[in-house]
Enzyme design. Structure first.
Site, PDB file in Angstrom:
ATOM      1  N   ASP A   1      40.416  42.693  45.842  1.00  0.00           N
ATOM      2  CA  ASP A   1      40.764  43.775  44.932  1.00  0.00           C
ATOM      3  C   ASP A   1      42.205  43.480  44.550  1.00  0.00           C
ATOM      4  O   ASP A   1      43.114  43.641  45.369  1.00  0.00           O
ATOM      5  CB  ASP A   1      40.664  45.144  45.621  1.00  0.00           C
ATOM      6  CG  ASP A   1      40.955  46.276  44.634  1.00  0.00           C
ATOM      7  OD1 ASP A   1      41.809  46.079  43.753  1.00  0.00           O
ATOM      8  OD2 ASP A   1      40.332  47.333  44.730  1.00  0.00           O
ATOM      9  N   HIS A   2      42.406  42.993  43.329  1.00  0.00           N
ATOM     10  CA  HIS A   2      43.733  42.447  43.017  1.00  0.00           C
ATOM     11  C   HIS A   2      44.829  43.507  43.074  1.00  0.00           C
ATOM     12  O   HIS A   2      46.001  43.167  43.209  1.00  0.00           O
ATOM     13  CB  HIS A   2      43.727  41.687  41.682  1.00  0.00           C
ATOM     14  CG  HIS A   2      43.607  42.555  40.483  1.00  0.00           C
ATOM     15  ND1 HIS A   2      42.401  42.935  39.955  1.00  0.00           N
ATOM     16  CD2 HIS A   2      44.550  43.136  39.712  1.00  0.00           C
ATOM     17  CE1 HIS A   2      42.610  43.701  38.913  1.00  0.00           C
ATOM     18  NE2 HIS A   2      43.907  43.844  38.737  1.00  0.00           N
TER      19      HIS A   2
ATOM     20  N   HIS B   1      39.696  50.105  42.906  1.00  0.00           N
ATOM     21  CA  HIS B   1      41.162  50.117  42.806  1.00  0.00           C
ATOM     22  C   HIS B   1      41.783  51.461  43.223  1.00  0.00           C
ATOM     23  O   HIS B   1      42.704  51.500  44.044  1.00  0.00           O
ATOM     24  CB  HIS B   1      41.614  49.804  41.378  1.00  0.00           C
ATOM     25  CG  HIS B   1      41.066  48.521  40.836  1.00  0.00           C
ATOM     26  ND1 HIS B   1      41.003  47.374  41.585  1.00  0.00           N
ATOM     27  CD2 HIS B   1      40.567  48.199  39.629  1.00  0.00           C
ATOM     28  CE1 HIS B   1      40.476  46.405  40.844  1.00  0.00           C
ATOM     29  NE2 HIS B   1      40.203  46.889  39.658  1.00  0.00           N
TER      30      HIS B   1
END
Ligand SMILES: NC(=O)c1ccc[n+]([C@@H]2O[C@H](COP(=O)([O-])OP(=O)(O)OC[C@H]3O[C@@H](n4cnc5c(N)ncnc54)[C@H](OP(=O)(O)O)[C@@H]3O)[C@@H](O)[C@H]2O)c1
Length: 484
Positions: free
Chosen positions: A177-178, A240
């Site tokens: 999950d960047h 996110h």
């Protein structure tokens, strides 16, 4: 500030989907930046793999072009480019076939760190994992990296976890999950758990509420077909925003180690209350003179998919009961901005006669643009005129603090890929976390489907549907302005 780049061990990194959008836009420009920063050792090897009929020379040209297109002019001019391109090779493989696999296997040096980035649709994860083992390219120390979307509900996420678990141990699986790779997200942990100042106040006694906003100005044009099957809840909230919520709300882990951190995040997800229908607002953006509306972008005139969602979330534990977290995310909003705001309560009694709610401390944690933090504190307005109060921001923006070296701060993908090579899973989602997040999200989506809920229209370039503003107004609160 002196550069603190620590080179990682020599590695072989295979990027399945190495010709795709994500590889060209993010992964390879990011790897090039790490190469320029001196973090990549001399004998690191990056292998692109996809079905396209390319040779290594053709792949190097493709990636050079991608770095020029997506990496910015300065990066493309970097004299290290030829050295980086020499690290690249390409093998044509079909995840579902067998040609190319023996050749790919022959390139892997089992004595080095090896990692396999699945930059392909989730439908191929099982095929890739099975072939990596069948062709003896991966052993118990290999790592695999998988991208979102990790399932579209609890059942599909469980199925994906089970598929991967047939071939790899959980300690080998890196679910990206960047958002977790962003500098500010880690700084949030440093601020919370590295200072005495905040943690004693970090609870329902002192915090009125928290807001998490991830606002985009772009629409879904270009990926409307994909997005229409997903929507803001699946595309943004389940991953996110949920991760940001966990980091804000979790208990201090006993140590900064992957499972200690992820255990605490999981407890937060499990403590989330079911969301009442009147605590969620869904929206769909309208058109502008030069841009079509959501339904046109999605090529679905009767679409009920949300491009915006705002919700009030309760956490049932001692620390947070009674202090809501408001989540908001959407497309085609006023500005591109990802921010967490922690709004502290009023001082119990104002000796200055200040009106309630006018001089609250607020901590703003900004993820993009301009990563950094500010803390609003109340001081006396300088100069004559008596005791007048004013709120001023204490600025902890990194650009101010570390000056020109801010350029060297790795972006999220760069940091996360280097963490994979180092074998550090702290900033990656564990399988049980992902499943718990879906278990909380599923009933909300199922409720919309069962009720035939239709998202409220909102103007492009606005703050979203007016109902979202009304939802906070009912609680005597207001959203922080969305600004770049
Ligand atoms: N793009 C983004 O910004 C982004 C952001 C977050 C997550 N993701 C996720 O990352 C994954 C990749 O996204 P993307 O945007 O890069 O997709 P994409 O542009 O469609 O690329 C897909 C890649 O997979 C390869 N591929 C497809 N079928 C294959 C097969 N049978 N065997 C081997 N390779 C195959 C394609 O190359 P060939 O056609 O040559 O085989 C291509 O390199 C998706 O799951 C996506 O949801 C993307």
């Amino acid at each position: 500030m002196a550069s603190r780049v620590i080179p990682v061990d020599a590695f072989d990194l295979v990027i399945f989907g190495g010709t795709g959008d994500l590889a060209r836009r993010k992964i390879l420009p990011g790897l090039f930046r790490r190469f320029c920063a001196g973090q990549m050792p001399e004998d690191a090897q990056i292998i692109g793999a996809a079905r396209s009929d390319l040779d290594t020379a053709g792949y190097r040209t493709m990636i050079k072009d991608a770095i020029e297109e997506f990496g910015g002019a300065d990066l493309a001019q970097n004299p290290s480019m030829p050295g980086f391109l020499e690290r690249l090779s390409y093998v044509a493989v079909d995840a579902r076939g067998d040609s190319g696999w023996p050749e790919l296997a022959s390139l892997i040096r089992m004595e080095k760190v090896n990692a396999f980035y699945f930059s392909v649709g989730p439908g191929l994860f099982g095929d890739l994992a099975e072939r990596l083992k069948r062709y003896k390219m991966a052993d118990d120390s290999s790592r695999i990296v998988v991208e979102k979307p990790f399932g579209r509900d609890l059942a599909t996420a469980k199925a994906l976890n089970n598929t991967l678990a047939q071939h790899f141990d959980e300690t080998q699986i890196y679910r990206i999950d960047h958002y977790l790779g962003k500098e500010t997200v880690q700084n949030l942990m440093a601020v919370r758990f590295g200072n005495m100042l905040f943690e004693p106040l970090w609870n329902n006694q002192y915090i009125d509420h928290i807001q998490i906003t991830v606002a985009e100005t772009v629409g879904v044009g270009g990926r409307g077909g994909y997005y229409d099957k997903s929507g803001a809840m699946r595309d943004m909230v389940q991953n996110h925003l949920m991760q940001l919520l966990c980091l804000i709300a979790m208990e201090p882990p006993a140590k900064f180690d992957p499972d200690a951190v992820r255990d605490e995040k999981l407890k937060v997800i499990r403590a989330l209350d079911p969301v009442e229908p009147h605590h969620v607002v869904r929206g769909q953006y309208g058109d502008t003179p030069d841009q079509p509306d959501y339904r046109t972008h999605a090529e679905n005139p009767s679409s009920k998919t949300e491009s915006f969602v705002a919700m009030k979330v309760g956490i049932s534990n001692w620390r947070w009961a009674g202090t809501p977290v408001y989540l908001r995310t959407g497309k085609r909003l006023r500005a591109r901005s990802s921010e967490i705001t922690v709004v502290f309560k009023d001082a119990p009694h104002s000796i200055f006669g200040a009106e309630k709610g006018t001089h609250r401390n607020e901590l703003h944690i900004r993820l993009q643009p301009n990563e950094g933090m500010t803390l609003d504190v109340t001081i006396k307005e300088p100069g004559p005129g008596g005791m007048r109060l004013v709120n001023v921001p204490l600025d902890m923006t990194f650009a101010e603090a570390i000056g020109p070296d801010v350029e060297d701060v790795p972006d999220a993908y760069e940091r996360l890929i280097m963490d994979v090579i180092r074998g550090n899973q702290t900033l990656f989602m564990r399988g049980d976390e992902v499943e718990a997040a879906w278990a909380w999200t599923d009933p909300i989506i199922e409720g919309w489907e069962a009720r035939g809920d239709v998202p409220k229209p909102y103007d492009s370039g606005s703050d979203g549907p007016t109902d979202a503003i009304a939802m906070l107004a009912r609680d005597g609160r207001s959203w922080r302005e969305i600004s770049a």
